[in-house]
Scaffold this motif. Structure first.
Motif, mmCIF file in Angstrom:
data_model
loop_
_atom_site.group_PDB
_atom_site.id
_atom_site.type_symbol
_atom_site.label_atom_id
_atom_site.label_comp_id
_atom_site.label_asym_id
_atom_site.label_seq_id
_atom_site.Cartn_x
_atom_site.Cartn_y
_atom_site.Cartn_z
ATOM 1 N N PRO A 40 0.798 -1.330 0.065
ATOM 2 C CA PRO A 40 -0.028 -0.192 -0.187
ATOM 3 C C PRO A 40 0.917 1.199 -0.160
ATOM 4 O O PRO A 40 0.440 2.274 -0.541
ATOM 5 C CB PRO A 40 -0.780 -0.249 1.377
ATOM 6 C CG PRO A 40 -0.337 -1.256 1.913
ATOM 7 C CD PRO A 40 0.656 -2.084 1.262
ATOM 8 N N ALA A 41 2.105 1.175 0.501
ATOM 9 C CA ALA A 41 2.705 2.493 0.576
ATOM 10 C C ALA A 41 4.265 2.170 -0.396
ATOM 11 O O ALA A 41 5.084 2.957 -0.232
ATOM 12 C CB ALA A 41 3.131 2.726 1.702
ATOM 13 N N VAL A 48 9.501 -8.581 -4.740
ATOM 14 C CA VAL A 48 8.915 -7.320 -5.276
ATOM 15 C C VAL A 48 9.699 -6.234 -4.872
ATOM 16 O O VAL A 48 9.690 -5.810 -3.635
ATOM 17 C CB VAL A 48 7.545 -7.109 -5.002
ATOM 18 C CG1 VAL A 48 6.888 -5.796 -5.737
ATOM 19 C CG2 VAL A 48 6.803 -8.542 -5.666
ATOM 20 N N PRO A 49 10.243 -5.273 -5.640
ATOM 21 C CA PRO A 49 11.140 -4.004 -5.510
ATOM 22 C C PRO A 49 10.385 -2.803 -4.539
ATOM 23 O O PRO A 49 9.202 -2.743 -4.970
ATOM 24 C CB PRO A 49 11.723 -3.764 -6.254
ATOM 25 C CG PRO A 49 10.953 -4.058 -7.545
ATOM 26 C CD PRO A 49 10.236 -5.333 -7.278
ATOM 27 N N ARG A 50 10.918 -2.155 -3.984
ATOM 28 C CA ARG A 50 10.430 -1.069 -2.887
ATOM 29 C C ARG A 50 10.353 0.055 -4.011
ATOM 30 O O ARG A 50 11.239 0.253 -4.925
ATOM 31 C CB ARG A 50 11.434 -0.542 -1.978
ATOM 32 C CG ARG A 50 10.946 0.618 -1.312
ATOM 33 C CD ARG A 50 12.056 1.070 -0.145
ATOM 34 N NE ARG A 50 11.694 2.363 0.322
ATOM 35 C CZ ARG A 50 10.851 2.314 1.441
ATOM 36 N NH1 ARG A 50 10.288 1.404 2.053
ATOM 37 N NH2 ARG A 50 10.393 3.629 1.886
ATOM 38 N N ILE A 51 9.228 0.827 -4.404
ATOM 39 C CA ILE A 51 9.232 1.879 -5.290
ATOM 40 C C ILE A 51 9.017 3.088 -4.396
ATOM 41 O O ILE A 51 9.037 4.242 -5.004
ATOM 42 C CB ILE A 51 8.301 1.640 -6.458
ATOM 43 C CG1 ILE A 51 6.875 1.412 -5.739
ATOM 44 C CG2 ILE A 51 8.590 0.622 -7.285
ATOM 45 C CD1 ILE A 51 5.684 1.402 -6.587
ATOM 46 N N PHE A 95 5.417 8.359 -5.631
ATOM 47 C CA PHE A 95 6.327 7.468 -5.166
ATOM 48 C C PHE A 95 7.635 8.222 -4.759
ATOM 49 O O PHE A 95 8.127 7.585 -3.758
ATOM 50 C CB PHE A 95 6.653 5.954 -5.953
ATOM 51 C CG PHE A 95 5.428 5.227 -6.080
ATOM 52 C CD1 PHE A 95 4.831 4.580 -4.929
ATOM 53 C CD2 PHE A 95 4.658 5.146 -7.171
ATOM 54 C CE1 PHE A 95 3.788 3.805 -4.762
ATOM 55 C CE2 PHE A 95 3.268 4.346 -6.840
ATOM 56 C CZ PHE A 95 3.178 3.409 -5.929
ATOM 57 N N ALA A 96 8.099 9.082 -5.524
ATOM 58 C CA ALA A 96 9.362 9.834 -5.040
ATOM 59 C C ALA A 96 9.016 10.444 -3.694
ATOM 60 O O ALA A 96 10.068 10.511 -3.039
ATOM 61 C CB ALA A 96 9.567 10.822 -6.312
#
Length: 99
Positions: A40-41, A48-51, A95-96
């Protein structure tokens, strides 16, 4: 009635195709389609990579590479084709900004 609204919203989100949501909704609603894999964040999980916190320009470039089948993926190359450039820019900014 107040309990019914969240349930109906959840059902609508579950049934609506991600691309249809992406066409008319701004981030972070668009980002809900990313949450299924990235959390969700955007924290990522397992392989699965962090975005969350991903560099905005790198996000856009990665997305373009998925869309063009230039980056190996099991599903992102198909997902990437369902979003406009403007939507990808919104996702990149969203996401940034997450930490």
């Amino acid at each position: 009635m107040t309990r019914l609204r969240p349930a109906l919203l959840g059902l609508a989100l579950a049934l609506a195709p991600a691309a249809a949501l992406a066409q008319s909704a701004p981030a972070p609603l668009i980002a809900l389609s990313c949450a299924g894999c990235h959390g969700p964040a955007g924290a990522g999980e397992g392989s699965v990579p962090r975005i969350a916190g991903y560099d905005r320009e790198a996000f856009v470039q990665s997305w373009a590479a998925f869309r063009a089948n230039e980056r190996p993926a099991s599903i992102m190359n198909r997902i990437a084709r369902g979003f406009t450039d403007a939507e990808v820019a919104e996702l990149a900014a969203y996401f940034a900004a997450l930490r």
